[in-house]
Write a protein that holds these residues in place. Structure first.
Motif, PDB file in Angstrom:
ATOM      1  N   ASP A   1       0.832  -1.200   0.000  1.00 21.11           N
ATOM      2  CA  ASP A   1       0.000   0.000   0.000  1.00 21.11           C
ATOM      3  C   ASP A   1       0.869   1.253   0.000  1.00 21.11           C
ATOM      4  O   ASP A   1       0.563   2.229  -0.696  1.00 21.11           O
ATOM      5  CB  ASP A   1      -0.936  -0.007   1.212  1.00 21.11           C
TER       6      ASP A   1
ATOM      7  N   ARG B   1       2.233   1.605  -3.515  1.00 20.22           N
ATOM      8  CA  ARG B   1       1.165   2.019  -4.424  1.00 20.22           C
ATOM      9  C   ARG B   1       0.858   3.503  -4.258  1.00 20.22           C
ATOM     10  O   ARG B   1       0.618   4.206  -5.240  1.00 20.22           O
ATOM     11  CB  ARG B   1      -0.083   1.179  -4.177  1.00 20.22           C
ATOM     12  N   THR B   2       0.891   3.994  -3.039  1.00 18.63           N
ATOM     13  CA  THR B   2       0.626   5.411  -2.788  1.00 18.63           C
ATOM     14  C   THR B   2       1.668   6.287  -3.460  1.00 18.63           C
ATOM     15  O   THR B   2       1.335   7.316  -4.055  1.00 18.63           O
ATOM     16  CB  THR B   2       0.601   5.679  -1.271  1.00 18.63           C
TER      17      THR B   2
ATOM     18  N   TRP C   1       1.208   6.151  -7.272  1.00 20.55           N
ATOM     19  CA  TRP C   1      -0.050   6.812  -7.638  1.00 20.55           C
ATOM     20  C   TRP C   1       0.214   8.285  -7.957  1.00 20.55           C
ATOM     21  O   TRP C   1      -0.368   8.842  -8.879  1.00 20.55           O
ATOM     22  CB  TRP C   1      -1.060   6.663  -6.500  1.00 20.55           C
ATOM     23  N   GLU C   2       1.106   8.903  -7.204  1.00 18.86           N
ATOM     24  CA  GLU C   2       1.418  10.316  -7.439  1.00 18.86           C
ATOM     25  C   GLU C   2       2.036  10.514  -8.821  1.00 18.86           C
ATOM     26  O   GLU C   2       1.712  11.477  -9.520  1.00 18.86           O
ATOM     27  CB  GLU C   2       2.350  10.851  -6.351  1.00 18.86           C
TER      28      GLU C   2
ATOM     29  N   ARG D   1      -8.166   0.253  -8.743  1.00 22.06           N
ATOM     30  CA  ARG D   1      -7.751   0.339  -7.337  1.00 22.06           C
ATOM     31  C   ARG D   1      -8.932   0.074  -6.413  1.00 22.06           C
ATOM     32  O   ARG D   1      -8.822  -0.671  -5.444  1.00 22.06           O
ATOM     33  CB  ARG D   1      -7.154   1.718  -7.062  1.00 22.06           C
TER      34      ARG D   1
END
Length: 194
Positions: free
Chosen positions: A92, A95-96, A99-100, A118
């Motif tokens: 996680d 992924r964060t 994601w940016e 997602r």
């Protein structure tokens, strides 16, 4: 003065030729720069799309392993709940971060498709974390994840201008899941009969 007048057309020709060359070179350089910028951003966009897909697939794979006991005939290797929760937290975090990059470099349809994928994976993660109980339609949840993944890849390929036809997998995966469920149910019936 007479020689200057006779040479004036030649001088004007040289001047016009020089200005034309400068203009043509400038336009060609500008077009080359734009192409190189497009290639540069397309490469970065591709990296962002791939990194996001890898990070999300990692989370999904851990969630599948944690929910293997809920899916008869599953080929996922079960994982200890505590280890799975640690891995989900790590994936996680990755992924964060990616994601940016996706938000920065992706086009709108691809970002929307990524969010849909997602959200579908999050539903399986919630089940793996024990936030929600075991649904009766876990196969449908998994099918939604696969369909959302197909949508993401379709949008990403469109964004990057990748041609070559469809690479969708959800229909084949849905059929494989149905086949495994039927085999597992048949095996359970035989075991109870025997």
């Amino acid at each position: 003065m007479g020689t200057l007048l006779t040479q004036l057309p030649a001088l004007l020709g040289v001047l016009v030729g020089t200005l034309g060359t400068i203009l043509a070179t400038s336009l060609a350089d500008r077009a080359r720069w734009r192409r190189s910028q497009n290639v540069r951003w397309d490469e970065r966009r591709l990296d962002a799309y791939v990194d996001y897909a890898h990070a999300l697939k990692e989370s999904y794979a851990v969630a599948l392993r944690m929910t293997a006991h809920l899916r008869p005939g599953s080929h996922s290797h079960p994982i200890d709940r505590d280890e799975g929760l640690v891995r989900l937290a790590e994936s996680d975090a990755r992924r964060t971060v990616v994601w940016e990059n996706l938000l920065l470099l992706g086009d709108e349809p691809t970002v929307v498709a990524a969010a849909t994928w997602r959200d579908a994976v999050w539903q399986v993660e919630r089940l793996a974390r024990g936030i929600v109980g075991a649904p009766t339609g876990i196969s449908e949840q998994l099918a939604r994840v696969n369909e959302a993944r197909d949508g993401y890849y379709r949008a990403a390929r469109q964004s990057l201008g990748v041609r070559g036809g469809s690479v969708e997998q959800s229909a084949a995966l849905r059929q494989a899941l149905t086949d495994r469920t039927m085999v597992a149910a048949d095996s359970a019936v035989r075991a109870n009969d025997g």
